[in-house]
Design an enzyme around this catalytic site. Structure first.
Site, mmCIF file in Angstrom:
data_model
loop_
_atom_site.group_PDB
_atom_site.id
_atom_site.type_symbol
_atom_site.label_atom_id
_atom_site.label_comp_id
_atom_site.label_asym_id
_atom_site.label_seq_id
_atom_site.Cartn_x
_atom_site.Cartn_y
_atom_site.Cartn_z
ATOM 1 N N GLY A 1 -9.003 16.846 7.998
ATOM 2 C CA GLY A 1 -9.517 15.882 7.007
ATOM 3 C C GLY A 1 -11.027 15.993 6.879
ATOM 4 N N ILE B 1 -6.726 20.006 3.148
ATOM 5 C CA ILE B 1 -5.466 20.252 2.446
ATOM 6 C C ILE B 1 -5.779 20.913 1.093
ATOM 7 C CG2 ILE B 1 -3.986 18.529 3.537
ATOM 8 C CD1 ILE B 1 -4.721 16.586 1.286
ATOM 9 N N TYR C 1 -1.713 -0.052 6.796
ATOM 10 C CA TYR C 1 -2.859 0.618 7.425
ATOM 11 C C TYR C 1 -2.985 0.161 8.889
ATOM 12 C CZ TYR C 1 -7.711 2.258 7.946
ATOM 13 O OH TYR C 1 -8.861 2.891 8.347
ATOM 14 N N ILE D 1 -1.655 17.867 8.126
ATOM 15 C CA ILE D 1 -1.281 17.217 9.387
ATOM 16 C C ILE D 1 0.236 17.025 9.512
ATOM 17 C CG2 ILE D 1 -1.462 14.799 8.630
ATOM 18 C CD1 ILE D 1 -2.999 14.302 11.294
ATOM 19 N N GLY E 1 -13.339 14.473 3.760
ATOM 20 C CA GLY E 1 -13.386 13.041 3.452
ATOM 21 C C GLY E 1 -14.750 12.436 3.750
ATOM 22 N N GLN E 2 -14.812 11.102 3.682
ATOM 23 C CA GLN E 2 -16.104 10.410 3.843
ATOM 24 C C GLN E 2 -16.731 10.708 5.209
ATOM 25 O OE1 GLN E 2 -16.237 6.157 4.298
ATOM 26 N NE2 GLN E 2 -18.324 6.015 3.526
ATOM 27 N N LYS F 1 -2.456 2.158 12.479
ATOM 28 C CA LYS F 1 -3.574 2.261 13.432
ATOM 29 C C LYS F 1 -3.178 1.734 14.814
ATOM 30 C CE LYS F 1 -6.626 4.311 10.937
ATOM 31 N NZ LYS F 1 -6.828 5.724 11.194
HETATM 32 N N1 LIG Z 1 -14.517 5.211 6.211
HETATM 33 C C1 LIG Z 1 -14.319 4.049 6.828
HETATM 34 O O1 LIG Z 1 -14.957 3.049 6.498
HETATM 35 C C2 LIG Z 1 -13.346 3.990 7.983
HETATM 36 C C3 LIG Z 1 -13.289 2.795 8.721
HETATM 37 C C4 LIG Z 1 -12.374 2.714 9.771
HETATM 38 C C5 LIG Z 1 -11.596 3.804 10.103
HETATM 39 N N2 LIG Z 1 -11.687 4.943 9.365
HETATM 40 C C6 LIG Z 1 -10.802 6.045 9.745
HETATM 41 O O2 LIG Z 1 -11.521 7.254 9.854
HETATM 42 C C7 LIG Z 1 -10.690 8.356 9.442
HETATM 43 C C8 LIG Z 1 -11.358 9.136 8.324
HETATM 44 O O3 LIG Z 1 -11.642 8.247 7.268
HETATM 45 P P1 LIG Z 1 -12.458 8.659 5.953
HETATM 46 O O4 LIG Z 1 -13.192 7.455 5.548
HETATM 47 O O5 LIG Z 1 -13.169 9.913 6.148
HETATM 48 O O6 LIG Z 1 -11.226 8.826 4.955
HETATM 49 P P2 LIG Z 1 -11.132 9.673 3.589
HETATM 50 O O7 LIG Z 1 -10.035 9.082 2.781
HETATM 51 O O8 LIG Z 1 -12.473 9.826 2.975
HETATM 52 O O9 LIG Z 1 -10.685 11.096 4.150
HETATM 53 C C9 LIG Z 1 -9.399 11.348 4.640
HETATM 54 C C10 LIG Z 1 -9.168 12.836 4.680
HETATM 55 O O10 LIG Z 1 -7.811 13.090 5.034
HETATM 56 C C11 LIG Z 1 -7.359 14.176 4.254
HETATM 57 N N3 LIG Z 1 -5.896 14.190 4.203
HETATM 58 C C12 LIG Z 1 -5.070 13.447 3.424
HETATM 59 N N4 LIG Z 1 -3.785 13.804 3.636
HETATM 60 C C13 LIG Z 1 -3.807 14.795 4.566
HETATM 61 C C14 LIG Z 1 -2.811 15.586 5.200
HETATM 62 N N5 LIG Z 1 -1.504 15.439 4.904
HETATM 63 N N6 LIG Z 1 -3.200 16.506 6.118
HETATM 64 C C15 LIG Z 1 -4.496 16.686 6.411
HETATM 65 N N7 LIG Z 1 -5.491 15.979 5.833
HETATM 66 C C16 LIG Z 1 -5.150 15.045 4.924
HETATM 67 C C17 LIG Z 1 -8.012 13.975 2.895
HETATM 68 O O11 LIG Z 1 -8.047 15.191 2.168
HETATM 69 C C18 LIG Z 1 -9.412 13.520 3.335
HETATM 70 O O12 LIG Z 1 -10.250 14.633 3.540
HETATM 71 C C19 LIG Z 1 -9.352 7.722 9.036
HETATM 72 O O13 LIG Z 1 -8.478 7.715 10.158
HETATM 73 C C20 LIG Z 1 -9.732 6.308 8.698
HETATM 74 O O14 LIG Z 1 -8.652 5.431 8.840
HETATM 75 C C21 LIG Z 1 -12.540 5.051 8.315
#
Ligand SMILES: NC(=O)c1ccc[n+]([C@@H]2O[C@H](COP(=O)([O-])OP(=O)(O)OC[C@H]3O[C@@H](n4cnc5c(N)ncnc54)[C@H](O)[C@@H]3O)[C@@H](O)[C@H]2O)c1
Length: 327
Positions: free
Chosen positions: A8, A34, A142, A54, A11-12, A146
């Site tokens: 992933g 992906i 969600y 994943i 992502g952010q 978690k």
């Molecule tokens: N950003 C936040 O504020 C925040 C807060 C708490 C927890 N989190 C956790 O941190 C982690 C990352 O969050 P984020 O903000 O970067 O999320 P995001 O949505 O920006 O990124 C998620 C990533 O997962 C990838 N993804 C989706 N389906 C997939 C698959 N089948 N196989 C592989 N990759 C796949 C997406 O392409 C993306 O790159 C997550 O577990 C999220 O729950 C984030």
């Protein structure tokens, strides 16, 4: 030398964490993605990347072997608001996907970091200074994924000795990659509106406090925890971490201190508001301080200065020119 797979990575969090790991370690830092979410720019150019879905255990195993990966940062998930729209897929990625990662890690002896979230808490959790060990009874998909992920990660540590570690991230704020559909996204969007000199429509009601964190502190937390001395860890999955807690009107007034003409109106989204109300107002992160010296740097004031400065520059407006427009 460390060889790391970030699942992933576009992502952010992943887009910045992967770059931070590449600055820090000399080994292979593989940007897993992906199809349709390919790495671009410096993320693509500064190191290897590979398709890693994943839900495909063999594919994870093959990439781990190819790059002799010793540590996996598993960031694949559907965030809170998106998971409510697609609950079955959220489980498939968040829990079945994690099981795939843990199985590969067991077989190939990798350490695993999987972020948890303030979403593990629910209506009956103490809301203020929420303790490390407390009621985790969420009503969102969600949150369900978690809590399950925390339990599964601890199980793999206790049963098989897999080195699993995790933090419960609050809402994360950054100027690099937009957030992926969470309840705390408004705290990023508000800065974009301020810099673009637009009126901000806030989807969260006044008085709704949630924990938030600036991305540099979040990246530091993930890396610092994975480097921590395991002998000191009494907890593993997952640590409360905190740096600031605010409600919409507080961040609004903080931005207004710098940009007095900025305006916000409320247009509350019932789904996000319900999720926000089920989450804590603030977390007690003393276990993270005690067990691995967690110590954040940014408060709301420092984050606001940096966000306005960096976002302004990215949008071709210096802070000086932004401030000059204000009356
Ligand atoms: N950003 C936040 O504020 C925040 C807060 C708490 C927890 N989190 C956790 O941190 C982690 C990352 O969050 P984020 O903000 O970067 O999320 P995001 O949505 O920006 O990124 C998620 C990533 O997962 C990838 N993804 C989706 N389906 C997939 C698959 N089948 N196989 C592989 N990759 C796949 C997406 O392409 C993306 O790159 C997550 O577990 C999220 O729950 C984030």
């Amino acid at each position: 030398m460390k060889n790391v797979l970030v699942i992933g990575s576009t992502g952010q969090i992943g887009s910045e964490l992967t770059m931070e790991l590449r600055k820090r370690y000399s080994g292979n830092i593989v940007a897993g993605h992906i199809p349709g979410a390919e790495p671009k720019g410096e993320l693509l150019e500064t190191g290897p990347s590979a398709v890693v879905d994943i839900t495909n255990r063999e594919q994870i195993g093959e990439v781990v072997s190819r790059y002799q990966v010793d540590t996996i940062y598993n960031l694949a998930a559907l965030l809170s608001a998106v998971a409510e729209a697609k609950p079955q897929l959220a489980w498939k990625i968040g829990v079945d996907g994690l099981m795939n990662v843990l199985e590969v890690a067991r077989e190939k002896k990798c350490a695993v970091f999987t972020p948890s979230s303030i979403g593990v808490f629910g209506e009956n959790t103490p809301k203020d200074k929420t303790p490390q060990d407390t009621i985790c009874h969420p009503r969102t998909m969600y949150g369900v994924t978690k809590v399950s992920g925390e339990l599964l990660s601890d199980y793999y540590h206790l049963r098989y000795g897999v080195d699993t570690r995790s933090v419960r991230f609050p809402g994360l704020i950054s100027y690099v990659t937009p957030p992926g559909g969470g309840t705390t996204d408004y705290a990023v969007d508000i800065y974009y509106a301020a810099v673009q000199e637009k009126v901000f429509e806030c989807p969260i009601a006044a008085g709704t406090f949630m924990d938030m964190m600036y991305m540099p502190d979040a990246l530091h937390a993930a890396i610092q925890l994975m480097e921590a001395d395991p002998a000191r860890l009494k907890h593993r999955n997952s640590f409360n971490i905190a740096s600031m807690s605010f409600a919409p009107e507080i961040i609004y007034h903080k931005i207004k201190e710098k940009l007095p003409d900025f305006r916000m109106v409320y247009n509350v989204d019932p789904l996000r508001q319900a999720i926000a109300e089920s989450w804590p107002n603030s977390l007690d992160d003393s276990c993270a301080h005690e067990e691995w010296d967690w110590n954040p740097v940014y408060d709301l004031d420092a984050m606001t200065r940096d966000m306005l400065d960096k976002l302004g520059k990215r949008m071709g407006k210096s802070t000086a020119s932004l401030f000059a427009h204000q009356h």
